[in-house]
Design a protein around this motif. Structure first.
Motif: not given
Length: 376
Positions: A58, A60, A91-93, A96, A143, A192, A220, A251
């Motif tokens: 993953l 970010n 990839t996390d958007s 967070y 994401m 999510i 999430g 997540m």
């Protein structure tokens, strides 16, 4: 991307599947090591492939956007080329991180204005720009931009946040339809589910997300401080609503026992910084329980770190030597602990998959959870 659901356990909702991307296939359930800035801390790509046997990592969006930046990533040909990892990447958007790291953030319908945690510079993330950034990064699974509400949240705030996340999702979907991948391989969007720990909101959000008919779905806003029982309750509720034949990604979760409990509820994919972060601080996860390697009791324990975890770090260094490395402040100690923990996590989900395929997962999980929670 394609997901084949192979089987479901006889006495739980645990599933075994095969997720296929342009950069390779992934056996589920799976744990994804976190490489926030394109690097899994203290672990080389060779070690990830050969020792840890990671199938997907993953990255970010927030961190990669700030450093090294889109110009560098584009010139390199995307993150796969930049960091040399030719297996799948998710990839996390960055949603967070915007809400947890950035200073003086302002949330509005357009998006989020925030200040970089690095230099204080101001930036705007919108659903459209986040899709464009993830196009430039080039991850296989990307994401949707969401707001992750804190725990606890008032019901009214959680509802407004969820509704904003749904509106942003529609803009993400529209933007992807208007653009093309930058490097010739398919990119798949996961929306999510949000809603904090409110059953009503989680039900609404999961129903809305399922109706978008994306290729996979994420959950999430959990593992943010709520009790484990509430995490499991929300996860089980959402899994009953999300489509059966699409992958489900929880997540930011969690401990080894969190993984096993959520697999039983129907989760296929996990990520968490815990194996590397805790490893760097001397906490080891093993098949027999949790070890604080800094404790004096290990100073003359010349048994290997964990003979049941099949990797070089686990089988060729003793607890006494690893404790010595931490006591001496040697970087090698953090590296060995990180490799061991990641190897353990990957082997744990592999063992879970084998039990699911055999139809014996529920009984195996019931025996494993208290063992994994033991403090050695």
């Amino acid at each position: 991307m394609n997901f084949d659901l192979l089987t479901t356990d006889n006495n739980s909702q645990a599933r075994a599947g095969m997720l296929t991307t342009a950069h390779g296939s992934i056996e589920t359930p799976i744990f994804m090591p976190v490489g926030t800035v394109g690097s899994v801390k203290a672990v080389t790509q060779e070690q990830l492939r050969n020792d840890v046997q990671a199938q997907i990592i993953l990255g970010n969006t927030y961190h990669l956007y700030l450093r090294p930046g889109l110009e560098v990533l584009s010139a390199a040909g995307g993150l796969h080329s930049f960091n040399g990892w030719q297996r799948p990447i998710l990839t996390d958007s960055g949603g967070y991180q915007v809400f947890s790291l950035a200073a003086n953030r302002k949330i509005k319908e357009e998006g989020v204005v925030f200040q970089s945690h690095i230099d204080g510079s101001r930036h705007l993330f919108t659903p459209e720009s986040v899709m464009d950034i993830q196009r430039t990064i080039g991850a296989d699974i990307i994401m949707a931009f969401d707001e992750c509400p804190p725990y606890p949240s008032e019901f009214v705030y959680a509802r407004k946040s969820m509704e904003l996340t749904h509106r942003w999702l529609d803009r993400c979907i529209k933007r992807l339809a208007e653009t093309q991948p930058a490097y010739g391989h398919e990119q798949t969007l996961f929306p999510i589910v949000q809603g904090s720990t409110y059953k009503e909101l989680r039900t609404i959000s999961a129903t809305e997300i399922a109706a978008r008919e994306c290729a996979g779905n994420a959950i999430g806003g959990l593992s943010v401080g709520e009790p484990e029982a509430e995490m499991y309750e929300m996860c089980g509720l959402v899994c009953e609503i999300l489509p059966v034949h699409k992958p489900r990604y929880l997540m930011g979760v969690g401990t080894p026992w969190n993984l096993l409990e959520n697999i039983a509820l129907g989760i296929d994919m996990f990520d968490c910084v815990m194996p590397t972060r805790n490893g760097r601080n001397g906490m080891l996860f093993t098949w027999q329980g949790v070890i604080n390697i800094k404790n004096k009791k290990w100073a003359t324990d010349f048994s290997v770190i964990d003979e049941q975890t099949n990797c070089f770090a686990s089988n060729n260094y003793t607890k006494a030597y690893l404790r010595h490395l931490f006591a001496a402040g040697e970087i090698l100690g953090m590296q060995l602990a990180s490799i061991h923990n990641l190897s353990f996590y990957l082997q744990l989900v592999k063992a879970a998959r084998e039990q699911i395929l055999a139809g014996t997962y529920a009984a195996w999980k019931a025996a494993m959870v208290p063992q994994l929670q033991t403090r050695l």
